[in-house]
Design a protein around this motif. Structure first.
Motif, PDB file in Angstrom:
ATOM      1  N   ASN A   9       8.306  -7.401  -1.460  1.00  0.00           N
ATOM      2  CA  ASN A   9       7.871  -8.336  -0.415  1.00  0.00           C
ATOM      3  C   ASN A   9       8.335  -7.864   0.968  1.00  0.00           C
ATOM      4  N   ILE A  10       9.538  -7.319   1.047  1.00  0.00           N
ATOM      5  CA  ILE A  10      10.047  -6.804   2.322  1.00  0.00           C
ATOM      6  C   ILE A  10       9.169  -5.652   2.811  1.00  0.00           C
ATOM      7  N   CYS A  11       8.881  -4.709   1.919  1.00  0.00           N
ATOM      8  CA  CYS A  11       8.045  -3.555   2.304  1.00  0.00           C
ATOM      9  C   CYS A  11       6.649  -4.011   2.710  1.00  0.00           C
ATOM     10  N   ASN A  12       6.108  -4.958   1.965  1.00  0.00           N
ATOM     11  CA  ASN A  12       4.767  -5.460   2.255  1.00  0.00           C
ATOM     12  C   ASN A  12       4.729  -6.185   3.603  1.00  0.00           C
ATOM     13  N   GLN A  13       5.776  -6.956   3.907  1.00  0.00           N
ATOM     14  CA  GLN A  13       5.858  -7.636   5.198  1.00  0.00           C
ATOM     15  C   GLN A  13       6.015  -6.632   6.329  1.00  0.00           C
ATOM     16  N   ALA A  14       6.762  -5.561   6.076  1.00  0.00           N
ATOM     17  CA  ALA A  14       6.912  -4.518   7.093  1.00  0.00           C
ATOM     18  C   ALA A  14       5.562  -3.879   7.402  1.00  0.00           C
ATOM     19  N   LEU A  15       4.758  -3.654   6.358  1.00  0.00           N
ATOM     20  CA  LEU A  15       3.407  -3.118   6.577  1.00  0.00           C
ATOM     21  C   LEU A  15       2.596  -4.086   7.430  1.00  0.00           C
ATOM     22  N   GLN A  16       2.681  -5.385   7.124  1.00  0.00           N
ATOM     23  CA  GLN A  16       1.941  -6.395   7.887  1.00  0.00           C
ATOM     24  C   GLN A  16       2.341  -6.383   9.352  1.00  0.00           C
ATOM     25  N   MET A  17       3.615  -6.191   9.605  1.00  0.00           N
ATOM     26  CA  MET A  17       4.094  -6.158  10.989  1.00  0.00           C
ATOM     27  C   MET A  17       3.546  -4.957  11.753  1.00  0.00           C
ATOM     28  N   HIS A  18       3.206  -3.906  11.045  1.00  0.00           N
ATOM     29  CA  HIS A  18       2.618  -2.736  11.694  1.00  0.00           C
ATOM     30  C   HIS A  18       1.130  -2.930  12.017  1.00  0.00           C
ATOM     31  N   TYR A  67      -1.963  -0.116  11.862  1.00  0.00           N
ATOM     32  CA  TYR A  67      -1.252   1.142  11.735  1.00  0.00           C
ATOM     33  C   TYR A  67      -0.532   1.247  10.389  1.00  0.00           C
ATOM     34  N   GLY A  68      -0.076   0.115   9.879  1.00  0.00           N
ATOM     35  CA  GLY A  68       0.631   0.123   8.607  1.00  0.00           C
ATOM     36  C   GLY A  68      -0.224   0.554   7.441  1.00  0.00           C
ATOM     37  N   TYR A  69      -1.547   0.486   7.616  1.00  0.00           N
ATOM     38  CA  TYR A  69      -2.469   0.848   6.542  1.00  0.00           C
ATOM     39  C   TYR A  69      -2.881   2.313   6.603  1.00  0.00           C
ATOM     40  N   LEU A  70      -2.367   3.023   7.594  1.00  0.00           N
ATOM     41  CA  LEU A  70      -2.674   4.444   7.750  1.00  0.00           C
ATOM     42  C   LEU A  70      -1.624   5.294   7.054  1.00  0.00           C
ATOM     43  N   LYS A  71      -2.063   6.379   6.443  1.00  0.00           N
ATOM     44  CA  LYS A  71      -1.122   7.239   5.724  1.00  0.00           C
ATOM     45  C   LYS A  71      -0.261   8.074   6.662  1.00  0.00           C
ATOM     46  N   ASP A  72      -0.519   8.005   7.958  1.00  0.00           N
ATOM     47  CA  ASP A  72       0.368   8.638   8.928  1.00  0.00           C
ATOM     48  C   ASP A  72       1.682   7.874   9.061  1.00  0.00           C
ATOM     49  N   TYR A  73       1.721   6.644   8.574  1.00  0.00           N
ATOM     50  CA  TYR A  73       2.892   5.783   8.711  1.00  0.00           C
ATOM     51  C   TYR A  73       3.571   5.623   7.353  1.00  0.00           C
ATOM     52  N   ALA A  74       4.884   5.838   7.320  1.00  0.00           N
ATOM     53  CA  ALA A  74       5.621   5.862   6.054  1.00  0.00           C
ATOM     54  C   ALA A  74       5.607   4.533   5.328  1.00  0.00           C
ATOM     55  N   VAL A  75       5.457   3.428   6.069  1.00  0.00           N
ATOM     56  CA  VAL A  75       5.625   2.118   5.443  1.00  0.00           C
ATOM     57  C   VAL A  75       4.647   1.884   4.308  1.00  0.00           C
ATOM     58  N   GLN A  76       3.409   2.376   4.435  1.00  0.00           N
ATOM     59  CA  GLN A  76       2.429   2.157   3.362  1.00  0.00           C
ATOM     60  C   GLN A  76       2.841   2.866   2.068  1.00  0.00           C
ATOM     61  N   GLN A  77       3.511   4.006   2.202  1.00  0.00           N
ATOM     62  CA  GLN A  77       3.945   4.714   0.991  1.00  0.00           C
ATOM     63  C   GLN A  77       5.087   3.984   0.309  1.00  0.00           C
ATOM     64  N   PHE A  78       5.981   3.404   1.088  1.00  0.00           N
ATOM     65  CA  PHE A  78       7.032   2.595   0.472  1.00  0.00           C
ATOM     66  C   PHE A  78       6.428   1.429  -0.311  1.00  0.00           C
ATOM     67  N   VAL A  79       5.395   0.793   0.245  1.00  0.00           N
ATOM     68  CA  VAL A  79       4.729  -0.316  -0.458  1.00  0.00           C
ATOM     69  C   VAL A  79       4.145   0.172  -1.773  1.00  0.00           C
ATOM     70  N   ARG A  80       3.426   1.291  -1.730  1.00  0.00           N
ATOM     71  CA  ARG A  80       2.776   1.797  -2.943  1.00  0.00           C
ATOM     72  C   ARG A  80       3.794   2.253  -3.988  1.00  0.00           C
ATOM     73  N   ASP A  81       4.867   2.893  -3.521  1.00  0.00           N
ATOM     74  CA  ASP A  81       5.833   3.440  -4.471  1.00  0.00           C
ATOM     75  C   ASP A  81       6.692   2.375  -5.146  1.00  0.00           C
ATOM     76  N   VAL A  82       6.999   1.273  -4.455  1.00  0.00           N
ATOM     77  CA  VAL A  82       7.870   0.267  -5.079  1.00  0.00           C
ATOM     78  C   VAL A  82       7.103  -0.758  -5.908  1.00  0.00           C
ATOM     79  N   ARG A  83       5.786  -0.799  -5.764  1.00  0.00           N
ATOM     80  CA  ARG A  83       5.033  -1.825  -6.503  1.00  0.00           C
ATOM     81  C   ARG A  83       5.248  -1.712  -8.012  1.00  0.00           C
ATOM     82  N   VAL A  84       5.311  -0.492  -8.512  1.00  0.00           N
ATOM     83  CA  VAL A  84       5.429  -0.294  -9.959  1.00  0.00           C
ATOM     84  C   VAL A  84       6.803  -0.690 -10.482  1.00  0.00           C
ATOM     85  N   HIS A  85       7.786  -0.844  -9.600  1.00  0.00           N
ATOM     86  CA  HIS A  85       9.129  -1.210 -10.046  1.00  0.00           C
ATOM     87  C   HIS A  85       9.153  -2.607 -10.662  1.00  0.00           C
TER      88      HIS A  85
END
Length: 419
Positions: free
Chosen positions: A367-376, A379-397
């Motif tokens: 939820n924290i990573c997803n909210q961080a993406l929303q705050m971007h 831009y948060g939805y672009l692969k140039d920005y690290a936040v989207q990768q954190f969202v994708r990588d932690v979802r499976v946890h």
């Protein structure tokens, strides 16, 4: 007491790290300070702070600059992981006599949290590898420990954990992969699904059925790559965790020496579950690292992004959201570290606390990573920005190492059995 062995090596290497009172790490090539209220060094011993600095520095210099490339090109960064092993991170809680660092579960959590700020996917694989090495170290005999552990701790060889099957995920005790005893070998038949590192790793810790139905019929075998009858499925295409390959592992009349069995026949399910208790703390720790990085990325974005004539940091709604993110991060970290201590001390509540930590931390950190993406914003939805990768990588946890629904079952069962 002065550190010796692998821990001394970690601490000596820390002398090259910046001695700033405020820890720093690198995301997207920019050095950022850590706000004191979320500083992950709080409460740690001086030794723990030393190897935490080493892990942060390794994440900043060896992982973060390559995180996007590894993800987009699906690169398994073998050489980078071997560099991590030189710091003692290949067998963090394996005994030193077979090449491990001999550190505690809390130490391990601290290290995995720091490494995950550089790349969650790669750190998560390293955590699985560590779990496999620990299982061989803990349940193997002297010959098995000396044969397998040194190469695993140096990451000269890599390991995979094989429990899940196409028809048995959460219901692990119903697994069907069979191992029939024939002379001095087991003949292994069946398949495992969603195996991290599958096809690229060297050692497979396999749960299989040597007896009747249920958990008491399960044993644990170590299968080495190159064994006739060991095959692999196609590489899976995943939302995240793309720096580690995932394949089915298939056994077709695969002959495994009896000398490769860990423990006694029928002990496999116990071995698997004990491994997963630590694995749940490890994966929760990886979520902490992603959330920590995402909070700082969101903070930095709010400080520079302007809308309606002022920076987003002046918007009270976003200030409050950031405060909630920071609070949930610290609460998650405290629970994970409590669980790590409970497991290390073999407390009676360890299984439940580990389940709570995995449930709470992986849910809240996503939820924290997803909210961080929303705050971007966009831009948060672009692969140039690290936040989207954190969202994708932690979802499976929230799914692996026991789904969070299973964590709720374990916790509630404990509560109701003691009522």
């Amino acid at each position: 007491m002065a550190a010796t062995g692998p821990l001394a090596r970690i601490c000596r290497l820390s002398s090259i790290i910046c001695r700033n009172h405020c820890l720093k790490y690198n995301i997207g090539g920019q050095r950022r300070g850590i706000a004191s209220c979320i500083d992950p060094a709080h409460g740690l011993t001086d030794e723990q702070k030393e190897f935490q600095k080493v892990a942060f520095d390794f994440a900043a210099n060896e992982m973060a600059p390559h995180m996007a490339e590894w993800d987009q090109q699906e690169i398994f960064p073998v050489e980078t992981m071997r560099k991590a092993a030189q710091l003692g991170f290949g067998g963090i809680y394996v005994h030193p006599d077979v090449g491990g660092s001999g550190l505690s579960r809390l130490d391990t959590s601290v290290i995995f949290e720091a490494l995950s700020t550089g790349c969650v996917s790669t750190t998560a694989y390293v955590s699985i590898h560590n779990m496999c090495a620990w299982m061989i170290d803990t349940f193997g005999n002297t010959e098995q420990r000396e044969r397998f552990c040194p190469d695993l701790c140096s990451m000269e060889k890599f390991a995979s954990y094989c429990l899940t099957e196409p028809g048995s995920g959460s219901d692990a005790a119903s697994l069907l992969t069979s191992a029939q005893l024939k002379d001095d070998h087991y003949i292994l038949n069946g398949s495992k699904a969603f195996i991290s590192g599958g096809g690229d790793t060297d050692v497979y810790v396999v749960m299989c059925r040597t007896g009747g139905k249920g958990p008491k019929g399960i044993s644990c075998l170590v299968v080495e790559k190159g064994t006739p009858g060991l095959n692999f499925g196609k590489k899976e295409r995943k939302v995240g965790w793309n720096s580690q390959p995932t394949r089915a592992v298939i056994f077709e009349d695969c002959a495994v020496p009896v000398s490769n069995r860990l423990g006694e026949e029928g002990q496999g399910f116990t071995i698997a579950m004990r491994g997963l208790n630590g694995g749940r703390i490890n994966i929760a720790s990886c979520s902490l690292g992603a959330a920590h990085a995402s909070v700082l990325l969101a903070r930095d974005h709010l400080l520079v992004r302007k809308q309606f004539g002022e920076t987003l940091s002046n918007n009270q709604f976003l200030q409050f959201k950031l405060a909630e993110m920071a609070t949930k991060l610290v609460a998650s970290r405290l629970l994970v570290r409590e669980a790590a201590s409970a497991l290390q001390e073999n407390r009676s509540d360890a299984v439940s606390i580990c389940s709570m930590a995995k449930l709470f931390a992986t849910d809240e950190c996503f939820n924290i990573c997803n909210q961080a993406l929303q705050m971007h914003g966009g831009y948060g939805y672009l692969k140039d920005y690290a936040v989207q990768q954190f969202v994708r990588d932690v979802r499976v946890h929230q799914i692996l190492e026991g789904t969070n629904e299973v964590m709720r079952m374990i916790i509630s069962r404990n509560l109701l059995s003691e009522s």
